[in-house]
Every structure is written in structure tokens, then in C-alpha cells.
Scaffold this active site. Structure first.
Site, PDB file in Angstrom:
ATOM      1  N   LYS A  52       0.843  -1.200   0.000  1.00 21.35           N
ATOM      2  CA  LYS A  52       0.000   0.000   0.000  1.00 21.35           C
ATOM      3  C   LYS A  52       0.882   1.256   0.000  1.00 21.35           C
ATOM      4  CE  LYS A  52      -3.775  -2.482   2.206  1.00 21.35           C
ATOM      5  NZ  LYS A  52      -4.420  -2.895   3.456  1.00 21.35           N
ATOM      6  N   GLN A  96      -4.306  -1.555   9.899  1.00 23.33           N
ATOM      7  CA  GLN A  96      -4.214  -2.895   9.302  1.00 23.33           C
ATOM      8  C   GLN A  96      -4.705  -3.973  10.277  1.00 23.33           C
ATOM      9  OE1 GLN A  96      -3.144  -3.518   6.036  1.00 23.33           O
ATOM     10  NE2 GLN A  96      -3.738  -5.630   6.408  1.00 23.33           N
ATOM     11  N   ASP A 119     -10.808   2.926   4.434  1.00 23.50           N
ATOM     12  CA  ASP A 119     -11.118   1.495   4.317  1.00 23.50           C
ATOM     13  C   ASP A 119     -12.635   1.264   4.257  1.00 23.50           C
ATOM     14  OD1 ASP A 119      -9.073  -0.317   3.976  1.00 23.50           O
ATOM     15  OD2 ASP A 119      -8.527  -0.398   6.099  1.00 23.50           O
TER      16      ASP A 119
END
Ligand code: NAP
Length: 292
Positions: A52, A96, A119
Site C-alpha cells: 500500500k 491494518q 477502508d
């Protein structure tokens, strides 16, 4: 059979994003800034976060990787989240998953400001997605929809069978595919581990979206001719390569592809799309925060 090439499509999207960034910077503004928080040193998570961050560089975003020790307390992590919520230089960030067991993931995700939740995991954003309102759609389902759109795959009036009901893939993609939209307008069946006679459902499916994480679960005798297959599964299977593993999807690609009209490969299908859509969400966040 047409391969839904996520690698190529995600590169196209990244080029589009980098062109927008160049325009932003040419006007004298700072580029968008994505931050990623990682707790502990899980190998797979570090790999995902690393890709990412690399993708940010590729499109001209600023990026910050915040590595925190596995021993961090829930309160300390909540403080970090609050800091990121208030940091004007950060437009979007991700925490994460998975988090260590002593930390309540739900509590952390709820603390992320919905305005920076690129997200799309916060209930505010999930709710907006469900109602078809503008929001951050979580990156994997967003990537699947974008792939279907760019390849002009007909979804209207089709029977879509989604396997897996996770909050991050199965459930949101089942909602998006049933929405009055294009792509969308599908009649959706959502299957999971308690579903009986799953083969009877998959054999009727015009579109199968498989997100369970069981290698080679979907076999050729489970699908009809002309089926569209989206394989979300990513499982690391040990092998003799230098890395010591290979990435395998949920679908027996070799045999299922012979019966498919469209199919995503693993790797190179949904995976790269997920990262591209995360960047897209961060660009949106930047543009929205500029307005406020
Ligand atoms: P998850 O939380 O791992 O849950 C798996 C889902 O599959 C559950 O709903 C489970 O049912 C269902 N399931 C498991 N075994 C089954 C079986 N034998 N028959 C029918 N249903 C079954 O799901 P996830 O986080 O969405 O991950 C799924 C896969 O996608 C994993 O391989 C993951 O690595 C991959 N993934 C890929 C990306 C990407 O970018 N490509 C992104 C996210 C995830 P129950 O609910 O009844 O337990």
C-alpha cells in the site's frame, strides 16, 4: 473466455490518480497523504501494508507508515487514532487488521473518523454504502464493482451467488450487487458455511463471487457454461519456491476458466484492484477535506 485483468486495470486507475495528483501539485497544493497503522510484526500484514505504501509513492501521494509494538495497549492505540483524526496533514488512514487479541478491533475501527476512514469499515460509511449514498466503499468490493464496470460485464437481471459473509467482502459486495445501479441490479444469494447444498446454488449462478479463503473450493462441475467468476480468495500455500509459498484463490482456475465467460486470476485479479481503490478513496477524502 475473457480474463478480468486486475493488474492492468489497477495500473490504469493508478495512472488516472497520478494525473490528478500532478494537477493538484501543479496548482501549488500539497499531495494527498495516506497513513497506515500496523501493530505487531505479522509477515502477511507487513507485506500488505508495504504494498500500500509503495502504491502511494507510485501515484505521488505522501505516505506514513506507523509501526507500533504488539504490546501496545488498547488505550494507547486509541490515542494514536485520535491523533490521526486530528492531524490536518493526513487525509485518510487505515489500521491494518488483524490486531493483537488483547485489542478490541471493533472499538478501534469505531474510533476512526468516518471522514478519514478510507477502508470504509466505520458503520457510518457502511451505512451510507448500504443506502447508496456517496461514501468510502471498502476497497475490495469497490474494486470488484470497478472491474465489472470497466469490462462492461452485464450484471442486471443476473443471478449472483456470493460465497462468504464477512463485513469486508461478502456482505458489502452482496449489497452492492443488489443495488439499483450499474453494475448492480442483480438478484443476489449470499451463501456461507451453514448454507446447504451450495453446489445447487452455484450451478444456477450467472455470476459467482467467491470470498471464503478455501483453495480450489469452486470446481468445474459446480458452475454452468458462460458463468462470470470473481475469485477474492487469497491463501498462502507452502511450496518449494524462494518465498516458500504461493498465493492460491478459491477457484480451480484451470478447469473453471474453460466454462467461464469472464474470470479473475489469482494473483492478478481482485488483489491489485483493492490497493488501487484504497488510493481512490484517499484521493476522494483529500478532495472532500479541502472543501471543509
Ligand atoms: P472471512 O472473514 O475469512 O470469512 C470467510 C467466509 O467464508 C465466512 O462467511 C464463512 O462462513 C465462509 N465459509 C468458510 N468456509 C466455507 C465453506 N466451506 N462453505 C461456505 N462458506 C464458507 O472472509 P474474508 O475476510 O472476506 O476473506 C475471504 C478470503 O478473501 C480470504 O482468502 C482472504 O484472504 C481473501 N481476501 C482477499 C482480499 C483481496 O484484496 N483480494 C481482500 C480481503 C480478503 P461463516 O460466516 O458461516 O463462518
Amino acid at each position: 473466455m475473457i480474463i478480468l485483468d486486475g493488474k492492468k486495470t489497477s495500473n490504469d486507475i493508478k495512472i488516472e490518480i497520478s494525473e490528478s495528483v500532478k494537477e493538484i501539485v501543479a496548482k501549488g497544493s500539497r499531495p494527498p497523504h495516506l497513513a497506515a497503522v500496523i501493530v505487531g510484526d505479522d509477515g502477511a500484514s507487513l507485506t500488505y501494508v508495504g504494498s500500500k505504501v509503495r502504491a502511494c509513492k507510485k501515484v505521488g501521494f505522501e505516505s506514513t507508515l506507523i509501526k507500533l509494538p504488539k504490546s501496545i495497549s488498547e488505550n494507547e492505540l486509541l490515542e494514536k487514532v485520535e491523533e490521526l483524526n486530528n492531524d490536518e496533514k493526513i487525509d485518510g488512514y487505515i489500521v491494518q487488521l488483524p490486531l493483537p487479541k488483547h485489542i478490541d478491533s471493533q472499538k478501534i475501527l469505531m474510533a476512526v473518523s468516518p471522514d478519514k476512514d478510507v477502508d470504509g469499515f466505520h458503520p457510518t460509511n457502511f451505512g451510507k454504502m448500504t443506502l447508496g449514498l456517496p461514501t468510502f466503499t471498502s476497497a475490495t468490493p469497490y474494486g470488484i464493482m470497478e472491474l465489472l464496470k470497466r469490462y462492461k460485464v452485464e450484471t442486471s437481471g443476473k443471478h449472483t451467488v456470493v460465497i462468504g459473509r464477512s463485513d469486508i467482502v461478502g456482505r458489502p459486495i452482496s449489497i452492492l450487487m443488489s443495488q439499483k445501479s450499474d453494475p448492480g441490479n442483480s438478484t443476489v444469494t449470499l451463501a456461507h458455511s451453514r448454507t446447504k447444498n451450495i453446489n445447487d446454488l452455484t450451478k444456477q449462478a450467472d455470476i459467482i463471487i467467491s470470498a471464503l479463503g478455501v483453495p480450489n473450493f469452486i470446481k468445474a462441475d459446480m458452475v454452468k457454461d458462460g458463468v462470470v467468476v470473481i475469485d477474492v480468495g487469497i491463501t498462502r500455500v507452502p511450496d518449494n519456491s524462494q518465498k516458500g509459498y504461493k498465493i492460491v484463490g478459491d477457484v480451480d482456475y484451470e478447469n473453471v476458466s474453460k466454462k467461464s465467460s469472464y474470470i479473475t486470476p489469482v494473483p492478478g485479479g481482485v488483489g491489485p484492484m483493492t490497493i488501487a481503490m484504497l488510493l481512490m478513496n484517499c484521493l476522494k477524502s483529500y478532495q472532500e477535506l479541502l472543501k471543509t
